[in-house]
Design a protein around this motif. Sequence first.
Motif, PDB file in Angstrom:
ATOM      1  N   VAL A 178     -23.199  37.819   9.856  1.00 49.31           N
ATOM      2  CA  VAL A 178     -23.391  37.555  11.279  1.00 49.31           C
ATOM      3  C   VAL A 178     -23.106  36.091  11.595  1.00 49.31           C
ATOM      4  N   HIS A 179     -23.532  35.187  10.676  1.00 46.15           N
ATOM      5  CA  HIS A 179     -23.270  33.762  10.887  1.00 46.15           C
ATOM      6  C   HIS A 179     -21.770  33.487  10.900  1.00 46.15           C
ATOM      7  N   PHE A 180     -21.027  34.206  10.064  1.00 50.60           N
ATOM      8  CA  PHE A 180     -19.579  34.034  10.074  1.00 50.60           C
ATOM      9  C   PHE A 180     -19.006  34.429  11.428  1.00 50.60           C
ATOM     10  N   VAL A 181     -19.503  35.526  11.970  1.00 49.01           N
ATOM     11  CA  VAL A 181     -19.033  35.940  13.297  1.00 49.01           C
ATOM     12  C   VAL A 181     -19.349  34.863  14.325  1.00 49.01           C
ATOM     13  N   LEU A 182     -20.560  34.286  14.224  1.00 53.46           N
ATOM     14  CA  LEU A 182     -20.953  33.254  15.174  1.00 53.46           C
ATOM     15  C   LEU A 182     -20.066  32.021  15.085  1.00 53.46           C
ATOM     16  N   THR A 183     -19.676  31.654  13.866  1.00 50.57           N
ATOM     17  CA  THR A 183     -18.940  30.407  13.679  1.00 50.57           C
ATOM     18  C   THR A 183     -17.429  30.582  13.646  1.00 50.57           C
ATOM     19  N   GLN A 184     -16.944  31.786  13.355  1.00 54.90           N
ATOM     20  CA  GLN A 184     -15.510  31.985  13.190  1.00 54.90           C
ATOM     21  C   GLN A 184     -14.884  32.913  14.218  1.00 54.90           C
ATOM     22  N   ALA A 185     -15.709  33.641  14.980  1.00 58.08           N
ATOM     23  CA  ALA A 185     -15.141  34.574  15.954  1.00 58.08           C
ATOM     24  C   ALA A 185     -14.289  33.846  16.985  1.00 58.08           C
ATOM     25  N   ASP A 186     -14.710  32.628  17.338  1.00 60.80           N
ATOM     26  CA  ASP A 186     -13.932  31.879  18.323  1.00 60.80           C
ATOM     27  C   ASP A 186     -12.527  31.593  17.814  1.00 60.80           C
ATOM     28  N   LEU A 199     -36.303  31.671   6.827  1.00 61.46           N
ATOM     29  CA  LEU A 199     -35.595  32.149   5.641  1.00 61.46           C
ATOM     30  C   LEU A 199     -36.385  31.901   4.368  1.00 61.46           C
ATOM     31  N   MET A 200     -37.037  30.737   4.279  1.00 63.84           N
ATOM     32  CA  MET A 200     -37.706  30.343   3.046  1.00 63.84           C
ATOM     33  C   MET A 200     -39.187  30.722   2.988  1.00 63.84           C
ATOM     34  N   SER A 201     -39.690  31.352   4.046  1.00 70.10           N
ATOM     35  CA  SER A 201     -41.113  31.702   4.056  1.00 70.10           C
ATOM     36  C   SER A 201     -41.340  33.207   4.078  1.00 70.10           C
ATOM     37  N   GLY A 202     -40.303  33.990   3.783  1.00 74.15           N
ATOM     38  CA  GLY A 202     -40.455  35.433   3.707  1.00 74.15           C
ATOM     39  C   GLY A 202     -40.214  36.172   5.009  1.00 74.15           C
ATOM     40  N   TYR A 203     -39.780  35.467   6.054  1.00 73.05           N
ATOM     41  CA  TYR A 203     -39.516  36.099   7.344  1.00 73.05           C
ATOM     42  C   TYR A 203     -38.011  36.158   7.631  1.00 73.05           C
ATOM     43  N   GLU A 204     -37.230  36.280   6.568  1.00 71.90           N
ATOM     44  CA  GLU A 204     -35.782  36.242   6.748  1.00 71.90           C
ATOM     45  C   GLU A 204     -35.269  37.397   7.610  1.00 71.90           C
ATOM     46  N   LYS A 205     -35.970  38.542   7.605  1.00 73.27           N
ATOM     47  CA  LYS A 205     -35.529  39.684   8.408  1.00 73.27           C
ATOM     48  C   LYS A 205     -35.668  39.418   9.901  1.00 73.27           C
ATOM     49  N   LYS A 206     -36.513  38.469  10.270  1.00 69.98           N
ATOM     50  CA  LYS A 206     -36.660  38.113  11.686  1.00 69.98           C
ATOM     51  C   LYS A 206     -35.379  37.483  12.237  1.00 69.98           C
ATOM     52  N   LEU A 207     -34.551  36.940  11.342  1.00 73.17           N
ATOM     53  CA  LEU A 207     -33.322  36.288  11.790  1.00 73.17           C
ATOM     54  C   LEU A 207     -32.209  37.273  12.128  1.00 73.17           C
ATOM     55  N   ILE A 208     -32.306  38.490  11.597  1.00 71.39           N
ATOM     56  CA  ILE A 208     -31.216  39.444  11.766  1.00 71.39           C
ATOM     57  C   ILE A 208     -30.966  39.788  13.238  1.00 71.39           C
ATOM     58  N   PRO A 209     -31.978  40.208  14.011  1.00 68.61           N
ATOM     59  CA  PRO A 209     -31.686  40.518  15.421  1.00 68.61           C
ATOM     60  C   PRO A 209     -31.236  39.305  16.222  1.00 68.61           C
ATOM     61  N   ILE A 210     -31.736  38.125  15.849  1.00 67.91           N
ATOM     62  CA  ILE A 210     -31.325  36.909  16.553  1.00 67.91           C
ATOM     63  C   ILE A 210     -29.839  36.663  16.354  1.00 67.91           C
ATOM     64  N   GLN A 211     -29.425  36.662  15.103  1.00 67.36           N
ATOM     65  CA  GLN A 211     -28.029  36.381  14.794  1.00 67.36           C
ATOM     66  C   GLN A 211     -27.105  37.490  15.283  1.00 67.36           C
ATOM     67  N   ALA A 212     -27.556  38.738  15.164  1.00 62.82           N
ATOM     68  CA  ALA A 212     -26.708  39.858  15.587  1.00 62.82           C
ATOM     69  C   ALA A 212     -26.466  39.825  17.090  1.00 62.82           C
ATOM     70  N   ALA A 213     -27.526  39.597  17.865  1.00 64.05           N
ATOM     71  CA  ALA A 213     -27.373  39.551  19.323  1.00 64.05           C
ATOM     72  C   ALA A 213     -26.451  38.417  19.741  1.00 64.05           C
ATOM     73  N   ASN A 214     -26.581  37.284  19.095  1.00 62.87           N
ATOM     74  CA  ASN A 214     -25.748  36.141  19.466  1.00 62.87           C
ATOM     75  C   ASN A 214     -24.315  36.287  18.974  1.00 62.87           C
ATOM     76  N   ALA A 215     -24.115  37.023  17.883  1.00 65.15           N
ATOM     77  CA  ALA A 215     -22.746  37.316  17.449  1.00 65.15           C
ATOM     78  C   ALA A 215     -22.040  38.155  18.505  1.00 65.15           C
ATOM     79  N   GLY A 216     -22.760  39.168  19.029  1.00 70.02           N
ATOM     80  CA  GLY A 216     -22.182  39.957  20.106  1.00 70.02           C
ATOM     81  C   GLY A 216     -21.906  39.118  21.343  1.00 70.02           C
ATOM     82  N   LEU A 217     -22.794  38.167  21.613  1.00 70.89           N
ATOM     83  CA  LEU A 217     -22.609  37.295  22.767  1.00 70.89           C
ATOM     84  C   LEU A 217     -21.361  36.437  22.627  1.00 70.89           C
ATOM     85  N   VAL A 218     -21.181  35.809  21.457  1.00 69.85           N
ATOM     86  CA  VAL A 218     -20.045  34.913  21.289  1.00 69.85           C
ATOM     87  C   VAL A 218     -18.732  35.677  21.350  1.00 69.85           C
ATOM     88  N   ILE A 219     -18.711  36.913  20.844  1.00 71.25           N
ATOM     89  CA  ILE A 219     -17.494  37.718  20.923  1.00 71.25           C
ATOM     90  C   ILE A 219     -17.198  38.090  22.378  1.00 71.25           C
TER      91      ILE A 219
END
Length: 531
Positions: free
Chosen positions: A260-268, A386-406
Amino acid sequence: MSAATNIPTVATAAPPPAAPATEFRRRVGSISRQSTVYFGGTLLTAAAGYFFKIYLARTLGAEALGLYALGMSIVGAVGLFNAFGLPTAATRFIAEYSGRRDYARLGGFLKGGLCLLSAANLLVALALLRIGPWLGSRFYRAPGLGRYFVFFAPILLFAVLRNFLEKSMAGYQGVARRTVVTNLIGTPINILFAVILISLGFGLAGYLAAQVASGLLILAMLGFSVWRLTPVSARSAPVSWQLDRTVVSFSAVALGLAIVHFVLTQADKIILGFYLDPAQVGIYAIAMAMVGFIPIALQSVNQIFSPMIAELHASRSHELLRRLYKSLTKWVLILTLPLALTAMMFSRPLMGVFGRGFQGGAAVLAIGAVGQIFNCGVGSVGFLLLMSGYEKKLIPIQAANAGLVIAVSIMLVPRLGITGAAIAATSAVIITNLWALAVVVRTLKLFPYDAAHLRLIVPTALCGLALFGLRRALLPWHSGWRAGILALIASYAAFFASLWMVGLDGEDRKIARIVWNKISFQSQRIGMGLS
């Protein structure tokens, strides 16, 4: 930790706990010392890279740099899947295993990770040689890109292994040593090789060949450094082909986040390559490379703070983590604001250094700088989750913003060109960071701001006024690189002068003294030839 294996953990006596104030000063000192080395190395590398990019822009031209950016976007996309999320996992679990003296798991993870990545990368690099030219001609409509995949394939192979070793050194908190290898040794060698080959007439192929040669050398040096940092007991551990379930789960989430981060940074760049010619992509890539330098303070802090987050969260040192997060975020913002304001108000002369044709990327630089203020203003929110065990909380954040940037890129790029892509990327940066901050507040009960942050309003306003006045005074000749350097010096001078008078509270001044003492000591060591 999951009990997926029966490998025993070596028990050791825990050291007596330090007093909270003493521990806070020790942690700040450690972060400042290693971050200073990273910051200094990155600063020198960025300065060399800035002039090197000028050389490349004027020697190779925008079209060749556009082909390079398109090729690297393909390398980055393919390289996501064969990393398996293991490089990110290395930072967290090497820190955990080392802290618990669990050398059997430590050695097994290192060896197993390297073997798995080596085998997968070799196969994917071979596949890239086949599919790369087809993507270049059919999707990007750039048939000239195909002949360069003989270089992009080994770059892919070395990049993932290098990333794993770099993250491993971060897990060992060996950021200073890593900086010496990658920045102070690797970057000059890469520039030297590239200048020689380009001067001999090899053009873009020479630039790529230099990256392959220097990448192999850096990989060997990083491997040796990781071996030296690994305890002797861990070196003799057998290769672990079956990783702990917690490692697998974390790596899977990290892989998803990386995609998802790749989409955010490279989709443009991908969308730009589809709609525009390679020359426009090259201008955009240079401008975004300049934007990437703005959060250098945050990047420096994250290198050592990220494994520290895992350690402090595991030991339930919540109050210490809160104080560190709050103080580090404030100082990152202090160090970033003058640089971002300079990039915004002097974007045209800064881009003009690369050549008159690159001034069209001034709006991209200015818009990107706005996003980096938000990025640095919330601090290490992503790493906190990411480092405190809540890494799954980042998935919807990054996914929604990947769709936004596209969506925004597809809507704006045909109308506004590279400026539309910059708006899309910056919007995603701002929303991602504010959303992640909200999750950190809700899950970890951490918030980096208090009333003391209002003290930064006056230094920021005075810095902006100084830059505005300087721009008007330099208007007849502000297209030269001297104007950019003068503006940067003036912005930091105005900001820090007013900051010292009205912007710091008692704790800020204590931290400033700790950091200054660490920097002075490190400088003395370097001067004496002991580093």
